[in-house]
Design an enzyme around this catalytic site. Structure first.
Site, PDB file in Angstrom:
ATOM      1  N   LYS A  22       0.828  -1.203   0.000  1.00 48.14           N
ATOM      2  CA  LYS A  22       0.000   0.000   0.000  1.00 48.14           C
ATOM      3  C   LYS A  22       0.863   1.254   0.000  1.00 48.14           C
ATOM      4  CE  LYS A  22      -3.858  -0.220   2.242  1.00 48.14           C
ATOM      5  NZ  LYS A  22      -3.753  -1.219   3.277  1.00 48.14           N
ATOM      6  N   ARG A 115      -3.296   3.013   8.234  1.00 49.39           N
ATOM      7  CA  ARG A 115      -3.617   1.857   7.387  1.00 49.39           C
ATOM      8  C   ARG A 115      -2.457   0.875   7.348  1.00 49.39           C
ATOM      9  NH1 ARG A 115      -7.752   3.018   3.451  1.00 49.39           N
ATOM     10  NH2 ARG A 115      -8.527   5.150   3.631  1.00 49.39           N
ATOM     11  N   GLY A 130      -8.603  -6.280   2.338  1.00 49.04           N
ATOM     12  CA  GLY A 130      -9.435  -6.520   3.502  1.00 49.04           C
ATOM     13  C   GLY A 130      -8.881  -7.489   4.519  1.00 49.04           C
ATOM     14  N   GLN A 181      -2.104   8.952   6.893  1.00 44.28           N
ATOM     15  CA  GLN A 181      -2.509  10.010   5.972  1.00 44.28           C
ATOM     16  C   GLN A 181      -3.387  11.030   6.684  1.00 44.28           C
ATOM     17  OE1 GLN A 181      -4.062   7.101   2.881  1.00 44.28           O
ATOM     18  NE2 GLN A 181      -3.488   8.815   1.555  1.00 44.28           N
ATOM     19  N   GLU A 274      -9.710   3.055  -4.201  1.00 47.86           N
ATOM     20  CA  GLU A 274     -10.547   3.707  -3.204  1.00 47.86           C
ATOM     21  C   GLU A 274     -10.391   5.216  -3.359  1.00 47.86           C
ATOM     22  OE1 GLU A 274     -10.109   2.223   0.771  1.00 47.86           O
ATOM     23  OE2 GLU A 274      -9.678   0.186   0.062  1.00 47.86           O
ATOM     24  N   GLN A 286      -6.151   4.856  -2.170  1.00 48.08           N
ATOM     25  CA  GLN A 286      -5.527   3.542  -2.336  1.00 48.08           C
ATOM     26  C   GLN A 286      -5.792   3.037  -3.743  1.00 48.08           C
ATOM     27  OE1 GLN A 286      -6.419   0.768   0.771  1.00 48.08           O
ATOM     28  NE2 GLN A 286      -5.621  -0.997  -0.322  1.00 48.08           N
ATOM     29  N   ARG A 288      -5.018  -0.838  -5.748  1.00 43.80           N
ATOM     30  CA  ARG A 288      -4.380  -2.150  -5.721  1.00 43.80           C
ATOM     31  C   ARG A 288      -4.749  -2.901  -6.989  1.00 43.80           C
ATOM     32  NH1 ARG A 288      -8.625  -2.765  -1.950  1.00 43.80           N
ATOM     33  NH2 ARG A 288      -7.245  -2.445  -0.184  1.00 43.80           N
ATOM     34  N   HIS A 801     -12.751 -37.816 -22.383  1.00 47.31           N
ATOM     35  CA  HIS A 801     -12.247 -39.038 -21.756  1.00 47.31           C
ATOM     36  C   HIS A 801     -13.205 -39.638 -20.733  1.00 47.31           C
ATOM     37  CE1 HIS A 801     -10.421 -40.828 -18.143  1.00 47.31           C
ATOM     38  NE2 HIS A 801      -9.980 -41.668 -19.043  1.00 47.31           N
TER      39      HIS A 801
END
Length: 857
Positions: A22, A115, A130, A181, A274, A286, A288, A801
């Site tokens: 992050k 965070r 999460g 932050q 986010e 954020q 990711r 098969h």
């Protein structure tokens, strides 16, 4: 700043080990022009390690956690809780607390977001979304320092521990940084996916928004408005129930989608972002990677593409390593594209031309109705994704008309088998004489011989004659007599089916072992391949050993996932056969293999007499019976040969593999590779280059090893577009009882019994009467078919098969049952309707035990 605190502006991709995923992401975001990131700093992993080093109880608890096995859930939870308590009880080092306090003073702001940012977080292959804790509106230096410690402890939550185990990441190999932050108090907040999380379409962005703080949509505690955006246009907007008006305007949703495209382009892939909106300014808090999306194949040129899964046709949807993928690409007759550890073929050109499209849908529908439905869904949308192209001019009939099907003569098949066997024998002899770079040249040249055999017109005529006869009989018997799945019994004990013979021959091996208790004891104690040598010293052991070696001489080139050359063959690792042999010893009487084959012959003959007799009683019945008798003759003569070409492929792959592993061993001795299996993470061409240059890219090998673990967590779609959209099709039937699981009927009969959900044949614990439920089977599963009473698979078609061998062994079977291994519980009693194509889970009171089975005609 100090040694344990760095500003976002100081963070680049080289510092991910200090700042976690992050923190590294926020550093990258803060460098993108036009992207506003709330200012902040990162408390590095060095601070976490300092705190851990100063807390002996935490170090000891971490060592105990690292030593717990992945299946020991109770111990994992207990040790993780112990470690969290130890971290929360340990003091934050005074100099770290001082640096955080100083950084907060420089940052300003009344409250802050604190965070977690783990070193294994927000990776391209594992997002950990999460899994760790974050906190909003933390006020004051003391509270921030305390929440930094809480973030450290959250590295070992139960959910984070479980996630690491699923992704093959060691608990003692990760560390926790913490992002701090300045808190933004927004008017609206939410998440933005730059690819549709439902369809996986990369061209569609999805914006979710709620009023106020962004914590609610992420945690799921507030319903969100949703906007779907494509190419600067809102496709769909929905407002959460009970909310009078949308949180965002359409213009704001478009602005967010455009911001997402900018971030995606700079960070190199689809993102889960986010955001929060304060006034008219969008803040990104954020971003990711979205790790659940199936990758899209890279293909040259422009235009939309429609990729069909090769694994669903080959009954092997597991991820493959680069060497396995590239080898199959060399062998394949059509161009194949790799993505997510799987192979795909591009069907777009054939779908664009009407006649070619009809032929493709017919062929695919016979093999896998779900793939056909997925294609028809794509074509039926009318959005122009699949272009239009004229059909090529017909070539006209061949001179003299199409070739007549061969006469049902066993000598035709015997000659084809003999030619293939002679070619394999020449390969095995000649490849021993080459080494070094010449091995790769030799294999490339031999693959041309393999393709010549596969495309031999005589071989193709025999294969098509058997399949055409099966399709003709299936269609006509249902039309004339109302008899569904007539071919299932007619094809039993057909000559030349090398895969069906393999399972029966292993029953004969059990006959050679069973009379000798000492030989049985050697097998029961076998832990490695030395058991074959151990048999030489016990009574009856030499005969048992010779029977096993004889079987390996015929079938030792096969293995689980045999199309992947990186998988060890049974001939390389014969101890893998021991559980199957012992199961046959325990479960069956002597002569079982011969009895089953003779039963199949009798059942097929009785079915033929019955059908022909009923046909002769119809109007024009003698003509119909004559046609059917001719088709049955071709079916019996040729349907078994359909299994042989693949057998020929895997027999060639075994000497290829031995030669390649010898080269890998030489590279290990030369210090080029650390382990021979490192070569599996190189393509065939890269492997050849490494042998020539005596040099390999270890960084590439390590990266691909991580990617392979990630690929193993993905489920490949049946159909995948160049936009990333995945389609898996559906059965559109109304004749299935409520609660039943729909699939494809491939082998007649109805059976009730205990479901055994098996993901790996090596760990299967099957008893007579069990019903095997598994994602897919390939020929290596055939020995298990002699034990079970029925079959359910997630993948497969009428001629794949599992279906072919189920019919051969008289097992009721339903294939193509979506998510069968998740929807059916291991040990649950189920009923398989092999002629109707569905599976009924039975009431819990009817849970089955081993050996309980009810078979209905």
């Amino acid at each position: 700043m100090g040694s344990h605190v760095v500003r976002f502006e100081e963070i680049d991709a080289t510092r991910v080990a200090e700042t976690g995923g992050k923190g590294a992401s926020l550093g990258a975001l803060s460098r993108i022009p036009g992207v506003a990131v709330p200012p902040g700093f990162c408390v590095t992993t060095g601070a976490f390690r300092r705190a851990l080093a100063g807390a002996p109880a935490a170090r000891d608890a971490l060592a105990r956690l690292a030593g717990a096995g992945p299946d020991d859930g109770e111990a994992l939870r207990g040790r993780a809780a112990e470690l969290r308590r130890a971290i929360l009880a340990a003091p934050v080092p005074a100099d770290v607390a001082a640096e955080v306090t100083d950084a907060l003073a420089r940052l300003g702001g009344d409250t802050h977001a604190v965070r977690s940012s783990a070193t294994a977080e927000d990776l391209p292959t594992a997002s950990f979304a999460g899994q760790h804790d974050s906190y909003l509106d933390v006020a004051g230096p003391e509270a921030v320092v305390e929440h930094v410690r809480r973030c450290w402890a959250s590295l070992f939550t139960d959910r984070a521990v479980a996630y690491r185990l699923r992704n093959g990441i060691r608990h003692d190999a990760v560390a926790m940084a913490v992002v701090v932050q300045r808190m933004v108090h927004p008017d609206a907040a939410g998440v933005l996916f730059t690819a549709d999380p439902v369809t996986s379409n990369r061209r569609i962005a999805v914006v979710e928004a709620v009023p106020g703080s962004g914590e609610s949509p992420v945690s799921g505690r507030a319903a969100a408005d949703t906007f779907r955006v494509r190419d600067g246009r809102v496709l769909e907007a929905s407002v959460a129930a009970g909310r009078g008006r949308p949180v965002l305007t359409g213009g704001q949703a478009l602005r967010l989608a455009g911001l997402g495209r900018l971030i995606e382009a700079r960070l190199g892939g689809p993102q889960d972002i986010e955001w929060c909106l304060a006034g008219d300014e969008v803040h990104v808090v954020q971003s990711r990677p979205i790790t659940t999306l199936f990758p899209v194949p890279e293909a040259p040129g422009d235009g939309n593409r429609v990729y069909l899964s090769v694994g669903h046709q080959q009954m092997m949807t597991d991820a493959m390593r680069p060497l396995g993928l590239s080898m199959w690409q060399l062998i394949a007759m059509a161009p194949m594209h790799a993505a997510g550890g799987r192979l795909f073929v591009d069907a777009a050109p054939r779908l664009a031309a009407p006649a070619a499209r009809a032929g493709l849908l017919e062929m695919v529908g016979r093999s896998d109705p779900l793939t056909r439905d997925a294609l028809e869904t794509l074509l039926g949308r009318g959005d122009g994704f699949v272009g239009q192209a004229p059909d090529p001019a017909p070539a006209g009939p061949p001179p003299g008309g199409p070739p007549a099907p061969p006469e049902p003569d066993a000598a035709v098949v015997a000659d084809l088998v003999a030619r293939n066997a002679a070619s394999v024998a020449a390969l095995e002899r000649d490849i021993r004489a080459v080494s070094g770079p010449e091995v790769f040249t030799f294999i490339e040249e031999d693959i041309r011989e393999l393709k010549r055999l596969l495309t031999d017109p005589a071989s193709m005529r025999v294969i098509m004659a058997g399949m055409d006869a099966a399709w003709w009989l299936g269609d006509r018997m249902e039309e004339w007599l109302g008899e569904r799945n007539a071919v299932d019994v007619l094809s039993r004990s057909a000559p030349g089916n090398v895969t069906a013979r393999m399972g029966l021959d292993l029953l004969d091996v059990a006959d050679a072992v069973r009379p000798h208790p000492e030989a049985v004891a050697v097998l029961e104690g076998a832990r490695d391949d030395a058991f074959l040598d151990d048999l030489a010293g016990v009574e009856g052991g030499p005969a048992a050993r010779d029977a096993i070696r004889d079987w390996l001489g015929r079938y030792g080139a096969r293995c689980v996932g045999e199309i992947d050359i990186t998988r060890p063959r049974w001939g390389d690792h014969p101890v893998a056969l021991v559980p199957l042999i012992l199961g046959n010893v325990r479960n069956f009487p002597p002569g079982e293999g011969r009895r089953r084959f003779e039963d199949g012959l009798r059942q097929a003959a009785e079915a033929e007499r019955d059908l022909l007799g009923r046909l002769r009683a119809l109007p024009d019945g003698h003509a119909k019976a004559a046609q059917a008798e001719d088709a049955i003759g071709r079916l019996r003569a040729f349907i078994g040969y359909r299994e042989y070409p693949k057998y020929g492929i895997v027999r060639r792959m075994a000497p290829y593999r031995r030669a390649l592993m010898a080269e890998a061993a030489r590279l290990v001795r030369a210090g080029v590779l650390d382990d021979a299996e490192d070569a599996f993470f190189l393509t065939f061409g890269e492997f050849a280059d490494a042998v020539r240059a005596r040099r390999a890219d270890r960084t590439r090998i390590a990266r691909r090893r991580d990617e392979f673990r990630w690929h193993g967590t993905l489920t490949p779609p049946r159909v995948l577009t160049s936009e990333g959209e995945t389609l898996n099709g559906a059965y559109r039937r109304e004749d299935v009882p409520a609660g039943a699981l729909t699939g494809l009927a491939v082998s007649v009969g109805t059976v009730e019994g205990r479901a055994r959900v098996v993901l790996d044949i090596a760990s299967a614990d099957l008893a007579p009467g069990d019903i095997l439920v598994t994602p897919h089977t390939d020929p290596s599963w055939t020995p298990a078919f002699v034990t079970v009473a029925g079959l359910v698979t997630e993948v497969g078609g009428v001629m794949t098969h599992g279906a072919v061998i189920a019919r051969e062994y008289g097992l009721p079977a339903v294939v193509g049952v979506a998510d069968a291994t998740r929807r059916i519980r291991d040990g649950q009693r189920i009923r398989v309707h092999g002629a109707a194509g569905y599976v009924e889970p039975l009431p819990e009171a009817g849970r089955a035990s081993a050996g309980e089975v009810v078979i209905r005609p």
